[in-house]
Scaffold this motif. Structure first.
Motif, PDB file in Angstrom:
ATOM      1  N   TYR A   1     -32.344  98.970  25.544  1.00 47.33           N
ATOM      2  CA  TYR A   1     -33.300  97.976  26.025  1.00 47.33           C
ATOM      3  C   TYR A   1     -34.501  98.598  26.722  1.00 47.33           C
ATOM      4  O   TYR A   1     -34.362  99.498  27.560  1.00 47.33           O
ATOM      5  CB  TYR A   1     -32.602  97.021  26.989  1.00 47.33           C
TER       6      TYR A   1
ATOM      7  N   LEU B   1     -40.132  93.406  24.335  1.00 46.17           N
ATOM      8  CA  LEU B   1     -39.937  91.960  24.245  1.00 46.17           C
ATOM      9  C   LEU B   1     -41.293  91.268  24.206  1.00 46.17           C
ATOM     10  O   LEU B   1     -42.127  91.471  25.081  1.00 46.17           O
ATOM     11  CB  LEU B   1     -39.123  91.468  25.437  1.00 46.17           C
TER      12      LEU B   1
ATOM     13  N   TYR C   1     -38.012  91.086  19.595  1.00 46.54           N
ATOM     14  CA  TYR C   1     -37.665  92.311  20.334  1.00 46.54           C
ATOM     15  C   TYR C   1     -37.727  93.470  19.353  1.00 46.54           C
ATOM     16  O   TYR C   1     -37.122  93.426  18.283  1.00 46.54           O
ATOM     17  CB  TYR C   1     -36.272  92.235  20.969  1.00 46.54           C
TER      18      TYR C   1
END
Length: 232
Positions: free
Chosen positions: A154, A159, A179
Motif C-alpha cells: 500500500y 489511490l 488504486y
C-alpha cells in the motif's frame, strides 16, 4: 502480505483501526454509502421531446423503425460516495485467517483527484435515463479482471478519486476510485430501485457557445401494482 488490499468507505468514526475481522469491515461498510443512481445513455436519432412521456420506467429501449438507431452507449451504477462526509480505510490481510490490519484511514477529500469517463464523448443528440437506488455495499477490492496485477503493498499516493461529467451534468460527479491505476469495485448485496426515473433529451455541440443544451426532461413512474424488481 500477498493478498489484495481491501477498501472501506464510511464516516471516519465508523472505520475500525488495528487488528479487525471481515465482519468488522462488513459492519463498517454498511455505515457508508446507501444510495446510488443508475444511468443509461442512448443515441437519440428520431426521438422528439414530446415522446419522453412514452418511454419506459425501467430504461429499456427498442430500436426505431426506418433504419434509425437508439444505441446504448453507457450503462452504469454509480454509488453516492459523498467525499465531503466519508473517509476511506485501507486494510491488508494478516497471517491469521479472516484477520486484517488497518494500513491507513483518511478523509476521501484528501485523496488525489483524477478526471475520467466523460459521457457522451462526441457531438449529437442523446437520451439519458437516470433512476435512484437504495443499495448495500460490501468492502471494495480491485476489480476481478485486474486481480492478477492487483497491488498488494500500500501507498496512499496510488489511490485516486475519479470525477466525471455524465449526461447533461453541469458539474463533476464522483464516480469511483482506482488504486494503482486499477478500478476498485464495491459488490452490491442489495439494490432496490425507486419507483420513478427521469428521461432527458439533450444535444452536444462542441462548436457552439453553449456546448450542451437540454431540450426536455420528463419523470416517469412505475405503474401501480408493479413492485420494483430487487437487483443483486
Amino acid at each position: 502480505m500477498n493478498d489484495p488490499l481491501v477498501f472501506v468507505i464510511a464516516p471516519a468514526a465508523s472505520l475500525p483501526e488495528g487488528d479487525v475481522s471481515w465482519n468488522d469491515l462488513l459492519t463498517a461498510q454498511r455505515q457508508g454509502p446507501g444510495g446510488a443512481f443508475a444511468l443509461r445513455l442512448f443515441t437519440a436519432a428520431g426521438t422528439a421531446a414530446d415522446q419522453l412521456t412514452q418511454l419506459p420506467w425501467e430504461g429499456a429501449l427498442e430500436p426505431l423503425g426506418g433504419g434509425q438507431q437508439r444505441r446504448l452507449i453507457c450503462d452504469a451504477v454509480v454509488p453516492q460516495f459523498d467525499p465531503r462526509s466519508n473517509a476511506i480505510g485501507v486494510y491488508g490481510r494478516n497471517d491469521e485467517a479472516d484477520r486484517y490490519r488497518c494500513l491507513d484511514r483518511f478523509p476521501l477529500l484528501d485523496a488525489n483527484n483524477e478526471t475520467c469517463w466523460f459521457y457522451p464523448t462526441h457531438d449529437g443528440s442523446f437520451l439519458s435515463w437516470e433512476r435512484a437506488l437504495a443499495i448495500t455495499l460490501e468492502p471494495g477490492m480491485v476489480a476481478a479482471e485486474a486481480q492478477p496485477q492487483a497491488p498488494t503493498h500500500y501507498e496512499r499516493s496510488e489511490l485516486k478519486l475519479l470525477w466525471s461529467l455524465l449526461a447533461d451534468d453541469v458539474s463533476l460527479t464522483c464516480v469511483g476510485l482506482t488504486y494503482g491505476g486499477q478500478r476498485i469495485e464495491w459488490p452490491q448485496t442489495h439494490s432496490r430501485p425507486e419507483p420513478m426515473a427521469t428521461w432527458s433529451l439533450f444535444t452536444v455541440d462542441t462548436q457552439a457557445d453553449v456546448a450542451l443544451t437540454v431540450q426536455a426532461s420528463q419523470t416517469v413512474f412505475l405503474e401501480t401494482g408493479n413492485d420494483p424488481i430487487l437487483e443483486p
